[in-house]
Enzyme design. Sequence first.
Site, PDB file in Angstrom:
ATOM      1  N   CYS A 110      -0.592   4.261   2.352  1.00  0.00           N
ATOM      2  CA  CYS A 110      -0.596   4.168   3.827  1.00  0.00           C
ATOM      3  C   CYS A 110      -0.166   2.762   4.209  1.00  0.00           C
ATOM      4  O   CYS A 110       0.979   2.397   3.946  1.00  0.00           O
ATOM      5  CB  CYS A 110      -1.951   4.557   4.409  1.00  0.00           C
ATOM      6  N   CYS A 129       0.885  -1.166   0.000  1.00  0.00           N
ATOM      7  CA  CYS A 129       0.000   0.000   0.000  1.00  0.00           C
ATOM      8  C   CYS A 129       0.913   1.203   0.000  1.00  0.00           C
ATOM      9  O   CYS A 129       1.506   1.525   1.024  1.00  0.00           O
ATOM     10  CB  CYS A 129      -0.918   0.017   1.216  1.00  0.00           C
TER      11      CYS A 129
END
Lengths: 95, 216
Positions: free
Chosen positions: B122, B119
């Site tokens: 985040c 990701c």
Amino acid sequence: MTYAFQVGQTVRVKGGDPPGHIRTPAYLRGKLGLVESLQGEFRNPEELAYGKDGRPLRPLYLVRFRQTDIWSGYQGPATDTLSADIYEHWLDAEE
Amino acid sequence: MSADHHDHDHDHDHDDHAAIEEGGPPTEFELLERAIRELLIEKEVFSADDLRRQVDRTDSVSPADGAKVVARAWTDPAFKTQLLADPKTAIESLGYDVGPAPNLVVLENTSTLHHVVVCTLCSCYPRVLLGPPPDWYKSKEYRGRVVVDPRGVLHEFGTELSDQVEIKVVDSTADMRYLVLPPRPAGSENLSEQALAALVTRDCMVGVTFPDRPAQ
């Protein structure tokens, strides 16, 4: 549920760098990809982040990119790919 | 410390029962979290007990849960088909409570296609089956580099893939959470489902490595 793009269609991620909570990664903006799957409709995170209801729902697509189309100096084989989830309003059809 | 505590023969301060204390003043994010939490509880959006229950539930999930799902997929072809087509129904059939968790997608790694999950924005992670992500998954180093040089990063994890294998990085940018279904290791044909699950590590379900090999 209506999708503007279909699986297998070539799309280009919109460019630009608008302010706010954007979930389209900067490294994919302006890049050419292929719609890999239709992921459903979700509330718009760009609105949700500021306490709004995120409606209308936005169609979400898994878009596949060739690594060599993302990075000009990509070291691996030309068959390597990268996929990311992109909301419809960040995509344009590419002829 | 009171003087009468010093009844033995060395003179430094010590306390075997010191409380765990956070160092320094709270950060801005800690203050923000506390303020929002207290407001939500005060406005009865949820109760303190609801919050405790959810934290307990989230922290109780571990990669062993994901491993059980993978082992079942290796031994039950019908379950594997359902897991790839409709992960929520499949994992609920094993007794897992998916609750309000984000949509799960299962990616099958094969001898010609190797997915690795990240990701970049985040730390989105398939917590519903793996629990909280490891620190390296959240590091800027991993998030920044695996998309640019996946083969180099996998090499650093000790994972070598030939150029004949397509590496596909999957960046969880939105509402889907991705779990890798790794290939069943050679030599594991006679193992029980439970023994198979013991070969399935957290890292192979993120795609940075392969399952362990069975002991000879």
